[in-house]
Every structure is written in structure tokens, then in C-alpha cells.
Design a protein around this motif. Structure first.
Motif, PDB file in Angstrom:
ATOM      1  N   ASP A 231       0.812  -1.068  -0.022  1.00  0.00           N
ATOM      2  CA  ASP A 231       0.056   0.041   0.042  1.00  0.00           C
ATOM      3  C   ASP A 231       1.067   1.346   0.046  1.00  0.00           C
ATOM      4  OD1 ASP A 231      -2.275   1.365  -0.157  1.00  0.00           O
ATOM      5  OD2 ASP A 231      -2.967   0.814   1.882  1.00  0.00           O
ATOM      6  N   GLY A 232       0.198   2.628  -0.321  1.00  0.00           N
ATOM      7  CA  GLY A 232       1.089   3.554  -0.299  1.00  0.00           C
ATOM      8  C   GLY A 232       2.094   3.936  -1.499  1.00  0.00           C
ATOM      9  N   ILE A 233       2.063   3.015  -2.455  1.00  0.00           N
ATOM     10  CA  ILE A 233       3.087   3.135  -3.640  1.00  0.00           C
ATOM     11  C   ILE A 233       2.375   4.164  -4.751  1.00  0.00           C
ATOM     12  CG2 ILE A 233       4.081   2.068  -5.427  1.00  0.00           C
ATOM     13  CD1 ILE A 233       5.497   1.360  -3.070  1.00  0.00           C
ATOM     14  N   ALA A 234       3.428   5.011  -5.209  1.00  0.00           N
ATOM     15  CA  ALA A 234       2.940   6.179  -6.297  1.00  0.00           C
ATOM     16  C   ALA A 234       4.146   6.208  -7.188  1.00  0.00           C
ATOM     17  CB  ALA A 234       2.754   7.579  -5.739  1.00  0.00           C
ATOM     18  N   ASP A 235       3.849   6.443  -8.480  1.00  0.00           N
ATOM     19  CA  ASP A 235       4.783   6.703  -9.449  1.00  0.00           C
ATOM     20  C   ASP A 235       5.225   8.300  -9.325  1.00  0.00           C
ATOM     21  OD1 ASP A 235       2.835   8.169 -11.061  1.00  0.00           O
ATOM     22  OD2 ASP A 235       2.602   6.677 -12.276  1.00  0.00           O
ATOM     23  N   LEU A 236       6.162   8.670 -10.218  1.00  0.00           N
ATOM     24  CA  LEU A 236       6.627   9.968  -9.922  1.00  0.00           C
ATOM     25  C   LEU A 236       5.707  11.113 -10.403  1.00  0.00           C
ATOM     26  CD1 LEU A 236      10.183   9.707 -11.683  1.00  0.00           C
ATOM     27  CD2 LEU A 236       9.571   9.858  -9.412  1.00  0.00           C
ATOM     28  N   ALA A 237       4.542  10.654 -11.008  1.00  0.00           N
ATOM     29  CA  ALA A 237       3.461  11.456 -11.502  1.00  0.00           C
ATOM     30  C   ALA A 237       2.341  11.668 -10.399  1.00  0.00           C
ATOM     31  CB  ALA A 237       2.801  11.225 -12.851  1.00  0.00           C
ATOM     32  N   GLY A 238       2.502  10.808  -9.474  1.00  0.00           N
ATOM     33  CA  GLY A 238       1.639  10.853  -8.406  1.00  0.00           C
ATOM     34  C   GLY A 238       0.526   9.804  -8.467  1.00  0.00           C
ATOM     35  N   ASN A 239       0.473   9.061  -9.620  1.00  0.00           N
ATOM     36  CA  ASN A 239      -0.485   8.123  -9.737  1.00  0.00           C
ATOM     37  C   ASN A 239      -0.465   6.964  -8.690  1.00  0.00           C
ATOM     38  OD1 ASN A 239      -1.466   9.255 -12.298  1.00  0.00           O
ATOM     39  ND2 ASN A 239       0.274   8.680 -12.997  1.00  0.00           N
ATOM     40  N   THR A 240      -1.411   6.677  -7.885  1.00  0.00           N
ATOM     41  CA  THR A 240      -1.463   5.708  -6.900  1.00  0.00           C
ATOM     42  C   THR A 240      -2.326   4.474  -7.263  1.00  0.00           C
ATOM     43  OG1 THR A 240      -3.116   6.766  -5.724  1.00  0.00           O
ATOM     44  CG2 THR A 240      -0.839   7.244  -5.225  1.00  0.00           C
ATOM     45  N   PRO A 241      -2.255   3.302  -7.308  1.00  0.00           N
ATOM     46  CA  PRO A 241      -3.429   2.111  -7.296  1.00  0.00           C
ATOM     47  C   PRO A 241      -4.466   2.506  -6.482  1.00  0.00           C
ATOM     48  CG  PRO A 241      -1.030   1.198  -6.815  1.00  0.00           C
ATOM     49  CD  PRO A 241      -1.010   2.565  -6.730  1.00  0.00           C
ATOM     50  N   VAL A 242      -5.669   1.976  -7.321  1.00  0.00           N
ATOM     51  CA  VAL A 242      -6.929   1.992  -6.482  1.00  0.00           C
ATOM     52  C   VAL A 242      -7.068   1.345  -5.308  1.00  0.00           C
ATOM     53  CG1 VAL A 242      -8.232   2.869  -8.484  1.00  0.00           C
ATOM     54  CG2 VAL A 242      -8.101   0.576  -7.896  1.00  0.00           C
ATOM     55  N   ALA A 243      -6.266   0.270  -5.152  1.00  0.00           N
ATOM     56  CA  ALA A 243      -6.241  -0.614  -4.010  1.00  0.00           C
ATOM     57  C   ALA A 243      -5.013  -0.983  -3.821  1.00  0.00           C
ATOM     58  CB  ALA A 243      -7.409  -1.850  -4.157  1.00  0.00           C
ATOM     59  N   ALA A 244      -4.579  -1.719  -2.768  1.00  0.00           N
ATOM     60  CA  ALA A 244      -3.436  -2.297  -2.248  1.00  0.00           C
ATOM     61  C   ALA A 244      -2.794  -3.230  -3.467  1.00  0.00           C
ATOM     62  CB  ALA A 244      -3.175  -2.842  -0.983  1.00  0.00           C
ATOM     63  N   LEU A 245      -1.560  -3.230  -4.024  1.00  0.00           N
ATOM     64  CA  LEU A 245      -1.078  -4.321  -4.791  1.00  0.00           C
ATOM     65  C   LEU A 245      -0.822  -5.715  -4.137  1.00  0.00           C
ATOM     66  CD1 LEU A 245       1.275  -1.905  -6.762  1.00  0.00           C
ATOM     67  CD2 LEU A 245      -0.995  -2.478  -7.575  1.00  0.00           C
ATOM     68  N   THR A 246      -1.188  -6.682  -4.635  1.00  0.00           N
ATOM     69  CA  THR A 246      -1.057  -8.000  -4.237  1.00  0.00           C
ATOM     70  C   THR A 246      -0.450  -8.877  -5.052  1.00  0.00           C
ATOM     71  OG1 THR A 246      -3.172  -8.637  -4.686  1.00  0.00           O
ATOM     72  CG2 THR A 246      -2.926  -7.759  -2.365  1.00  0.00           C
ATOM     73  N   THR A 247       0.469  -9.821  -4.393  1.00  0.00           N
ATOM     74  CA  THR A 247       1.002 -10.995  -5.346  1.00  0.00           C
ATOM     75  C   THR A 247       1.446 -11.973  -4.362  1.00  0.00           C
ATOM     76  OG1 THR A 247       2.845 -11.373  -6.697  1.00  0.00           O
ATOM     77  CG2 THR A 247       3.498 -10.073  -4.842  1.00  0.00           C
ATOM     78  N   SER A 248       1.588 -13.397  -5.062  1.00  0.00           N
ATOM     79  CA  SER A 248       1.818 -14.478  -4.200  1.00  0.00           C
ATOM     80  C   SER A 248       2.833 -15.108  -5.002  1.00  0.00           C
ATOM     81  CB  SER A 248       0.338 -15.488  -4.202  1.00  0.00           C
ATOM     82  OG  SER A 248      -0.658 -14.882  -3.916  1.00  0.00           O
ATOM     83  N   VAL A 249       3.760 -15.799  -4.209  1.00  0.00           N
ATOM     84  CA  VAL A 249       4.896 -16.671  -4.693  1.00  0.00           C
ATOM     85  C   VAL A 249       5.348 -17.606  -3.953  1.00  0.00           C
ATOM     86  CG1 VAL A 249       6.557 -15.155  -3.629  1.00  0.00           C
ATOM     87  CG2 VAL A 249       7.228 -16.057  -5.662  1.00  0.00           C
TER      88      VAL A 249
END
Length: 222
Positions: free
Chosen positions: A197-215
Motif C-alpha cells: 500500500d502507499g506506492i505511487a509513481d513520479l507523476a503521483g498516480n496511485t493504485p486504487v487498491a493495495a497491490l498484491t502478489t503470491s509467490v
């Protein structure tokens, strides 16, 4: 040690010929400042060269007043008047110099775009080392994320086999857009779930929800 040094029968390789390229370099408007643009090169760049304001020209007429390296691959340009997407930014080889001191073959002519897409996860992997410590989960993103304030480890939630893990440190590799989450002890073959959560790119775009992944956690095979 130089890129061509040989010691104990081992040849040291390196980037000793190719500078930044136009194909992998992008320029986009800063939505937080109408007078600013970002340039993200396709590799890490030399700070002194990248901050040469006179080496950038917008719309064939305007040089920025400042050029600041904000990430190892990213430069923020501030102009004396408003700039926008749809115009061209020229970057001469005086600025486009990588950290191995290789300059671009010529001027990079970039179409300025608007970045409206939030960063997303491209791939993930996990590996362990013998004993406690040294275990890592690597998350590869599609683009440069904003690390100016450093990563807050509280934004990274990791569970392995259903058990919450303490995140010690998160490291960022600008060359590969990879976040490395350092953990104390994972079990070989277990499933790791990561939420960011709380990740943004340099243009300030943030995902609408937390990013998830499984490994699936891989073991130490050496």
C-alpha cells in the motif's frame, strides 16, 4: 577495477560502450506543477551530466531553469513557463550520460506524454538463505516508483504459510524497478503473500487498491 580488468582468471564485465537510448527513455508532464517535466532514462545516469539544464530543450525553444536528479534514472525539469504533453523535448548527449560515463549516440527527441497510469506488479520471486536472515522477496514493477521519502516498511505486509512476517528493510533497484523485501526466516516451498500500500509513481498516480502478489518460496540450492 575497470570493466576490462582481469584478476585471478576472472574477467570483470561492465557497460563500457552504450549510453542511454531514445527507445527506452520517456518524458512526461508533472501533474503537480504546470512548469515541470520528468525524464526517465532507460538506465541510471551520471548526476552531474543529467543536471545540465542547458542540455534540455522544450518545443525547440525553451531550456529549463533547473534540472534535478530525483532518482538514479529520473530527472525533474522546471521551466520558466508552462509546459504540457504533445510537444517535443530534446535531450542532448551532454545530459544523456550513464553512470559508466557512456554518452548517448546523439540527441534524444522525446514526445512529452501524460502519465495517468498507476504502477503495477510485473513479477515476483522469493528465495531463502541458510540460517536466519538473508531471505528476500523481490517485486518487479512496470515503472519507476517514487522513493524520495524512502519506503515505509509498514506499507509492506507479508505472510508466509499464513504467518505474518516482520519486514526488516525494503531496498529499491532503479535499474530494474525492483523492490527487495528483506525478511528473517521463510520456509522453503511455502506460499508467500505480499500486500503493498502507499506506492505511487513520479507523476503521483496511485493504485486504487493495495497491490498484491503470491509467490512460492524457493530454497538455497548452493
Amino acid at each position: 577495477i575497470t570493466a576490462t580488468s582481469v584478476a585471478a582468471g576472472i574477467t570483470v564485465g561492465g557497460d563500457n560502450a552504450t549510453g542511454p537510448s531514445q527507445a527506452g527513455t520517456v518524458a512526461f508532464a508533472d501533474p503537480g506543477d504546470v512548469n515541470a517535466l520528468f525524464v526517465v532514462f532507460d538506465e541510471t545516469v551520471d548526476q552531474a551530466s543529467a543536471e545540465t539544464a542547458a542540455a534540455y530543450q522544450y518545443n525547440s525553444s525553451t531550456n529549463p531553469t533547473t534540472a534535478t536528479l530525483v532518482e538514479p534514472r529520473a530527472v525533474r525539469l522546471v521551466f520558466p513557463s508552462a509546459v504540457s504533453a504533445g510537444f517535443q523535448l530534446d535531450v542532448t548527449s551532454a545530459a544523456a550520460v550513464d553512470t559508466a560515463k557512456n554518452a548517448a549516440a546523439g540527441t534524444l527527441s522525446l514526445a512529452v506524454i501524460e502519465d495517468t497510469t498507476a504502477p503495477f506488479i510485473v513479477s515476483s520471486s522469493a528465495s531463502i538463505q541458510e540460517g536466519v536472515g538473508g531471505d528476500v522477496i523481490e517485486i518487479v514493477f512496470d515503472e519507476q516508483v517514487d522513493t524520495s521519502g524512502g519506503f515505509d516498511v509498514n506499507d509492506f505486509t507479508v505472510t508466509v504459510g499464513g504467518v505474518s512476517q516482520r519486514v526488516g528493510t525494503v531496498l529499491w533497484d532503479s535499474q530494474t524497478f525492483t523492490a527487495s523485501i528483506l525478511l528473517e526466516d521463510m520456509t522453503d516451498g511455502s506460499s508467500a503473500e505480499v500486500s503493498i500500500d502507499g506506492i505511487a509513481d513520479l507523476a503521483g498516480n496511485t493504485p486504487v487498491a493495495a497491490l498484491t502478489t503470491s509467490v512460492v518460496v524457493g530454497g538455497d540450492s548452493t
